[in-house]
Structures are given as C-alpha cells and as structure tokens.
Enzyme design. Structure first.
Site, PDB file in Angstrom:
ATOM      1  N   LYS A  72       0.846  -1.193   0.000  1.00  0.00           N
ATOM      2  CA  LYS A  72       0.000   0.000   0.000  1.00  0.00           C
ATOM      3  C   LYS A  72       0.883   1.247   0.000  1.00  0.00           C
ATOM      4  CE  LYS A  72      -3.926   2.061   2.508  1.00  0.00           C
ATOM      5  NZ  LYS A  72      -4.870   1.924   3.651  1.00  0.00           N
ATOM      6  N   SER A 106      -9.891   2.291   2.709  1.00  0.00           N
ATOM      7  CA  SER A 106      -8.956   2.980   1.829  1.00  0.00           C
ATOM      8  C   SER A 106      -7.989   2.034   1.110  1.00  0.00           C
ATOM      9  CB  SER A 106      -8.135   3.984   2.637  1.00  0.00           C
ATOM     10  OG  SER A 106      -7.324   3.315   3.606  1.00  0.00           O
ATOM     11  N   SER A 135     -10.502   0.159   7.028  1.00  0.00           N
ATOM     12  CA  SER A 135      -9.868   0.215   5.704  1.00  0.00           C
ATOM     13  C   SER A 135      -9.167  -1.060   5.253  1.00  0.00           C
ATOM     14  CB  SER A 135      -8.866   1.377   5.652  1.00  0.00           C
ATOM     15  OG  SER A 135      -9.543   2.598   5.583  1.00  0.00           O
TER      16      SER A 135
END
Length: 493
Positions: free
Chosen positions: A79, A159, A183
């Site tokens: 990420k 997210s 998330s």
C-alpha cells in the site's frame, strides 16, 4: 492469469522449496499479469519491475542454499502508505509529489527480511481517507468483481482498495494494508478476500504515513485465512522506534488453523441489527452463527450499548488527529511546492492544490473540533464516549466471550461514481458502521468471505477478538471459510 499467479502464498511457499519453479519465474508471472491488467483496474500506482527481479534472484540464491525465509520468493504488493526506500511513497496524494524516502518502514523491512519480493506500490484513498478508493490523486481503483448481468464498474472499498483489488485479481500473492476505521476489513469484504486488523500495537506504525495515530494499524489482505496468518506473523514485531508497539511474543498464527472451536463462546451484539439492514446481510449473519454452532461453538447474545455513538465519535477523533498529523505537509522540505508572494501564501497555495476534497473536508472538521470553544464540546466529549465504547467490549470479554461475530459491511460493493454517495459524505461514512468500534477500542478484527449477494457479489463476516488474541480470530475465521468456500471474480479485465 497464469497457473503460478493462481497459487496461494502457502502453496507457492511449498512449491518454491520443492523447486517446482523459481522465485524469478513467479515474480515474472505476476509482473506480466500486472502489466496486462493494471490499465483496467488501476490497482498499482508504481510497479517496481527491476527491484522485483533483483529480489527474486536473491531469493533463488537463498533457496538453492537451503536458507529460505518464511516468505522466501513470495511476491507482494505494498500500500502506498508504507515507506519503501527509494520508491514512490506518496499516500496517493498530490502534496507528496515525487517523494521517495531514504528509509524503510518497519513492516516492509520485516517482510523483506523474511524473503518477500516487492512488486510495487498499491493505489489507495488519499491519506487513507475514504471508503471506496475514489479519493486517490491517481484515480479510482476498479474492482475485479462485476454484478451478474451488469457492466457497471464497482468500487473495491477503501482505503486499501488497491491492496484488495490486486489480491482479488491475482496481481500479487498478498498485500500490506492499513485500517483506521475499517480500511482493511471493508475492502476485503467487498472483494472476497481476507483482511485482518490486528490489535493496536501488534504491528509497528513506524515508517507508515499517519492518518489518525491512535487508530491506525497495519495488517495484511490475502486470498484466504491461512495466507493472512502467514503474512501477519512476518509483519508483526515489537519496535523501539514506535512507542505504541507492544513487546509481546508473536505467535505462529498458522498453527491456530484447524483447531476446534468447541467450547469457544461467540457473542452476537444486538446493537448491530441496524434499521434497514438488507435481508441478505441478516441471512449471511445467521448463516455464520449456524456454522460456528455446528462446529461446537457456544453462541450468546450480548450488548454493546454505546455502538450507536461510535460513528459520530470516530468522525470527531480521526479528523482531529488528521488535522494535526497533516500539518507537516507545507511545501517546504519535500513534495509539492506552489510558490506564493511570501511563506504564508506558499503554504496556502501548496495545501489548496496538494490536498484533495475529502482530505480538506476532514482537516477542516478536525481543526474545528480542536479549536478554542469547541474542544470541550466535541473532542473531549468524544474521547469520553470512546472510553465507554472500549469498556463495553471489556465487559463482554470479562463475561467469558472469546470473539464477537458481526457483518463486515452493510451491503455489497456499490457502483463507482455513485452520485448519491458522492453528494452526501455522511452516507459514504456509514459504510464503516460495523468496523469503527474495533479501532476505537484497539481490538483485533478480521473480515472473511462468507457468501455472495443476490447479484453475485462477495459479502463478508467480521470477527472481533480480545486484545492480542488474534489466534482465536484465525481459528474461528477458518471454520467460516471451510463452511463458506472461496469466491473468485470472473475475469473481465
């Protein structure tokens, strides 16, 4: 997708050791898959071809010598919130344009020390603020899933949408992710993958770009429960560079899989039966209860009385911490700089152009609740209720409950660019209704695929555990997984 990219981490690990193929061949298979699919899915914002091949070659050398690490040769996506030395690290924000750190986050350093191979950086909501991966400066991620009979593009959740989409589309064997209010768990539920948010302090936050420091926690998104257990074992560690990191031994989570849940007490919170919950979510939840009962667990009704205030409290505490954390982005030392007639105007111009609309919204909310005259009315009150939310869970666990079963999301994935959600941010925030309490209380939570919606989209169930007892979650999640089976997106990209 090739046969190599279809392998789970556990399968690839065993085949690499058996010399069925090389780490270089495995890395190349994933890089080819990314190059072919990323134009359609937008899961990666940076693909590190050369680095992946160099790391894979080093893995092959270690495998040949019999010196394989726990993740030797396993290709992972990272990420864009985790610092990776010399690579794109921008939290998918314009304000961090061009930033390439000279240091490595503790989480990624742990993974590379265990032999994992880096494929690239994954798309995400800007500064991890979003529930659909539509706030990224690099554009939205498109889910590899489609509803039956529909060509509509769907969100992968947020997210950590790039992480979830890449895992679901077989563009990495597993991925790092972060969870501030859901998330990891919400995108995992939307994409038929497994995501675990560990206990606050189990995984170091050092080198991970901060959103809300008292809520943020890193964890993995993987294809199944076993893979998530393998990844968490490598990601977790005590870290002297992170004062919130807890010095406790990291168990062998994989060893918990397959253990009987007979005698385990599972709590079902009555407050999670929200008004207007879709019938298919109710049915899924009841099915999860039955699977655990059939496996020998005892199911009990419980109460978490402050649940209805959790979302409001979260959207005071998280933006308050964000407004403080994001004050460091000013155009002076790194990232974007937009000139002005003096330093104040330069700050203003840089932030106006550098931050997206959702990030600006949360900074303004946070600055407002921390301002003189409102601090006691909002922020202090929210922190008091947060303490009560935490106590709700403590009381339930003190009464002998081992884990809590809830839905992971209030619906299946929704359409990309949903006008109703775009026009009303509060409706978008409601996607976190089942997940934010876990972050407020610092507890571990896992989302595991449990079924498909009426339109053939994945739905997940969430298990919430006692602090630092992730093994119990893996144990119970494995039972649900064995009962539900796995779910794979039909290839259209």
């Amino acid at each position: 997708m090739t046969d190599l990219t279809a392998l789970t981490i556990a399968e690839a690990r065993d085949k690499l050791k058996a010399k069925a193929f090389t780490a270089t061949e495995l890395a190349d298979a994933y890089l080819n898959a990314i190059d072919a699919a990323n134009g359609a899915l937008n899961a990666y914002v940076s693909v590190t071809h050369d680095k992946a091949r160099t790391m894979a070659k080093a893995s092959d050398e270690r495998l040949a010598k019999g010196e394989a690490g726990a993740l030797e040769g396993i290709p992972l996506g990272v990420k864009d919130l985790f610092a990776t030395k010399g690579d794109h690290t921008q939290a998918c924000s314009h304000i961090l344009d061009g930033f390439k750190p000279e240091y490595e986050s503790t989480v990624t350093a742990n993974l590379w020390a265990d032999g994992a191979v880096m494929l690239g950086k994954l798309n995400m909501d800007e500064f991890a603020m979003g529930s659909s991966n539509e706030t990224s400066y690099y554009g939205p991620v498109v889910s590899p899933w489609r509803a039956e009979g529909s060509e509509d593009k769907l969100v992968p959740g947020g997210s950590s949408g790039g992480s979830a989409a890449a895992v679901a589309a077989r563009l990495c064997a597993g991925a790092t992710a972060t969870d501030t209010g859901g998330s990891i768990r919400q995108p995992a539920a939307f994409t038929g993958t497994v995501g675990i948010k560990p206990t606050y302090g189990r995984v170091s936050r050092w080198g991970t770009i901060a959103f809300a420091s008292s809520l943020d926690q890193a964890g993995p998104i993987a294809r199944d429960v076993r893979d998530s257990a393998i990844l968490l074992k490598s990601m977790a560690s005590v870290d002297l560079k992170d004062t919130t990191s807890v010095d406790l031994p990291v168990p062998d989570y994989e060893a918990a899989l397959g253990k009987s849940v007979k005698g385990m007490k599972i709590g079902i919170p009555r407050e999670y039966r929200i008004d207007g919950m879709p019938a298919e979510i109710e049915k899924l939840w009841a099915q999860g209860v039955q699977w655990l009962k059939d496996a020998g667990a005892e199911v009990v009704d419980i109460s978490l009385p402050h649940t209805d205030q959790a979302l409001a409290v979260y959207y005071i505490v998280a933006p308050a911490e964000a407004s403080s954390n994001l004050a460091r982005y000013d155009g002076v030392r790194y990232g974007l700089r937009v000139p002005g007639k003096d330093i104040v105007e330069m700050y203003e111009n840089t932030r106006a152009e550098g931050f997206g609309a959702e990030v600006k919204r949360r900074i303004m909310i946070g600055t407002y609740v921390l301002s003189a005259g409102y601090y006691d009315a909002y922020y202090v009150k929210a922190q008091k209720i947060r303490t009560l939310i935490k106590k709700d869970f403590e009381d339930v666990f003190a009464a002998g409950v081992d884990a809590i079963l809830t839905p992971a999301t209030p619906s299946a994935a929704f359409k990309l660019g949903d006008k109703e959600l775009a026009a009303d941010p509060v409706k978008m925030y409601l996607n976190d209704i089942f997940t934010v309490t876990v972050n407020m209380a610092g507890l571990p939570g896992i989302s595991v695929p449990a079924g498909l919606s009426e339109t053939g989209l994945p739905l997940g169930l969430q298990l919430i555990g006692r602090p630092f007892e992730e093994e119990a979650l893996f144990q119970a999640a494995h039972v649900i997984e064995q009962s539900a089976g796995s779910f794979t997106a039909k290839r259209w990209w």
